[in-house]
Write a protein that holds these residues in place. Structure first.
Motif, PDB file in Angstrom:
ATOM      1  N   SER A  39       0.825  -1.208   0.000  1.00 61.93           N
ATOM      2  CA  SER A  39       0.000   0.000   0.000  1.00 61.93           C
ATOM      3  C   SER A  39       0.858   1.257   0.000  1.00 61.93           C
ATOM      4  CB  SER A  39      -0.928  -0.007   1.219  1.00 61.93           C
ATOM      5  OG  SER A  39      -1.702   1.168   1.267  1.00 61.93           O
ATOM      6  N   LYS A  97     -18.297   3.563  -4.834  1.00 61.05           N
ATOM      7  CA  LYS A  97     -17.472   4.643  -4.300  1.00 61.05           C
ATOM      8  C   LYS A  97     -18.262   5.955  -4.210  1.00 61.05           C
ATOM      9  CE  LYS A  97     -13.421   2.483  -4.030  1.00 61.05           C
ATOM     10  NZ  LYS A  97     -12.719   2.268  -2.748  1.00 61.05           N
ATOM     11  N   ASN A 128     -18.019  -1.283   1.472  1.00 64.96           N
ATOM     12  CA  ASN A 128     -18.108   0.178   1.438  1.00 64.96           C
ATOM     13  C   ASN A 128     -17.909   0.809   2.817  1.00 64.96           C
ATOM     14  OD1 ASN A 128     -19.108   0.818  -1.494  1.00 64.96           O
ATOM     15  ND2 ASN A 128     -20.292  -0.948  -0.817  1.00 64.96           N
ATOM     16  N   LEU A 129     -17.152   0.117   3.676  1.00 69.07           N
ATOM     17  CA  LEU A 129     -16.911   0.646   5.016  1.00 69.07           C
ATOM     18  C   LEU A 129     -16.191   1.997   4.978  1.00 69.07           C
ATOM     19  CD1 LEU A 129     -15.858  -2.559   6.995  1.00 69.07           C
ATOM     20  CD2 LEU A 129     -17.909  -1.173   7.348  1.00 69.07           C
ATOM     21  N   VAL A 130     -15.353   2.222   3.961  1.00 73.11           N
ATOM     22  CA  VAL A 130     -14.584   3.471   3.903  1.00 73.11           C
ATOM     23  C   VAL A 130     -15.336   4.575   3.162  1.00 73.11           C
ATOM     24  CG1 VAL A 130     -12.390   2.265   4.036  1.00 73.11           C
ATOM     25  CG2 VAL A 130     -13.384   2.741   1.801  1.00 73.11           C
ATOM     26  N   SER A 132     -18.116   7.426   2.729  1.00 74.48           N
ATOM     27  CA  SER A 132     -18.750   8.369   3.653  1.00 74.48           C
ATOM     28  C   SER A 132     -20.197   7.988   3.949  1.00 74.48           C
ATOM     29  CB  SER A 132     -18.719   9.775   3.054  1.00 74.48           C
ATOM     30  OG  SER A 132     -19.579  10.648   3.758  1.00 74.48           O
TER      31      SER A 132
END
Length: 420
Positions: A39, A97, A128-130, A132
């Motif tokens: 990463s 996203k 989709n935890l990240v 908003s």
């Protein structure tokens, strides 16, 4: 009475406990470290261009199928279909996203609902935890099912309830459907090489039924517990050339794996596979090797470097036996190839959401279109040849000459195979 310390087996038990802890823990620690380093290395890297093929439409049975290999072409047609909807939209995705592309889809779906179209949306909460929470808020007249991160409830040991919703479906009215590997996001629009199909004709109803079945199976997870089921108005017409195969872990149904193995086993000329991640079970590997050994042209196209470095390294653990059997391994460079496609003997083909790994083939909700049609198979073969022109082929000599530290890393990560 003997003191516990005098137990001759105590030392052995301690050794075994420590050995098992190390055997289980070390691969996880190595995997986490590799992911963090990878990463960090990816930060700031700009995507490179890659060859694509223009969307092509072929007649299949009583309908048509259009192939897409570039996200922007696909998204333009999906949004056009949403904008032209008159009665109903069924939209399902794994990743959605909250970027500019995701916003375009969200606005289009809300606009359709504003003009009176029934709009149903499904997305996977874990994927989709990240994203908003503000982006995940929709007006009440858009029906949204957020498939939960944890879906087993009190049934902790019911393995059927742990699968993710990995499907990507769009159906507009009764006229057109889309299915394939593309998630929704700006990176996928221009930076990833994926494959999707647009379908018209009787097979659209099979996509509708797949969406409705999932919605009805999980509709009580919505905030309104009295949510009415999604009912289809008429029965579908059977399309003999197109079959929609669905993995449904809640019902312990996994036909996609069987579909692949049967097609590979029947192959007499060629088997061309394009996969984002290749982590098959022993029976799948055996079918591929047997095909190559009986003279079938077996080619496996994978990313040179995928977005999951641990999956790449574990996948390499299969390379020796595949190369020894005569399988050609082609590694796609400069971009993430995320397609899940295959062609066999110029007559059979599949496009869908299922990777050839344990999570997809025996764990997640997945959907693949199986097509028995020469013209469509030729189109997928043409796409494969374009992709192959952007690949580096792995030879046996190159593979056997790899460094010892690479062989050691593959060995350390091998215990993680059953988990991916």
């Amino acid at each position: 009475m003997a003191h516990p310390d005098s137990d001759p087996l105590a030392g052995l038990r301690t050794f075994l406990r420590r050995f098992l802890l190390a055997a289980v823990g070390v691969p996880f620690v190595v995997a986490i470290a590799m992911s963090l380093v990878d990463s960090y290395r990816r930060r700031g890297k700009r995507p490179k261009p890659f060859p694509t093929r223009e969307p092509r439409t072929v007649a299949v049975g009583d309908g048509e199928m259009t192939t897409y290999t570039y996200g922007r072409d696909l998204y333009d047609d999906m949004l056009a279909a949403i904008d032209g909807a008159q009665r109903q939209i069924l939209f399902e995705t794994y990743i959605w996203k909250g970027d500019a592309t995701g916003e375009r889809f969200k606005r289009a779906l809300i606009a359709a609902a504003d003009r009176g179209v029934e709009v149903y949306c499904i997305y996977d909460a874990f994927a989709n935890l990240v994203v908003s929470p503000a982006f995940q808020h929709f007006p009440s007249h858009v029906k949204v099912l957020r498939y939960p991160v944890y879906s087993a409830g009190w049934r902790f040991f019911d393995l059927r309830r742990y699968g993710r919703d990995h499907r990507k479906i769009l159906v507009v009215d009764d006229s057109v459907g889309f299915v394939g590997g593309y998630n929704i996001g700006s990176a996928y629009e221009t930076e990833w090489r994926d494959t999707h199909v647009r379908i018209t004709g009787p097979a659209v109803w099979d996509l509708k039924r797949a969406f409705a079945d999932f919605w009805n199976l999980n509709r009580r997870r919505r905030l309104r517990g009295s949510e009415r089921p999604l009912l289809l108005e008429t029965a579908s017409t059977w399309e003999p050339r197109v079959r929609v195969q669905r993995n449904v872990p809640r019902l312990w149904m996994f036909p996609i794996r069987a579909m692949y193995i049967e097609a590979i086993t029947r192959a007499s000329r060629n088997v061309w596979l394009t996969q984002a991640y290749f982590l098959p079970d022993e029976d799948f590997i055996a079918a591929v090797k047997d095909a190559a050994r009986r003279g079938v042209d077996v080619r496996l196209l994978l990313p040179l470097k995928s977005n999951h470095i641990v999956a790449d390294w574990i996948s390499r653990g299969y390379f020796s036996q595949l190369l020894d059997a005569g399988v050609r391994i082609l590694r796609y460079r400069d971009a993430m190839v995320h397609a899940k496609t295959a062609t066999v003997d110029g007559n059979w083909a599949t496009v869908g959401t299922a990777n050839i790994d344990r999570l997809s083939l025996s764990g997640n909700f997945e959907i693949n279109v199986e097509v028995i049609d020469e013209e469509f198979a030729r189109e997928l073969e043409a796409i494969f040849e374009v992709d192959q022109s952007h690949c580096l082929e792995l030879t046996i000599g190159e593979w056997e000459a790899r460094d010892m530290h690479r062989k050691f890393t593959e060995l350390v990560l091998a215990p993680l195979r059953p988990l991916l």
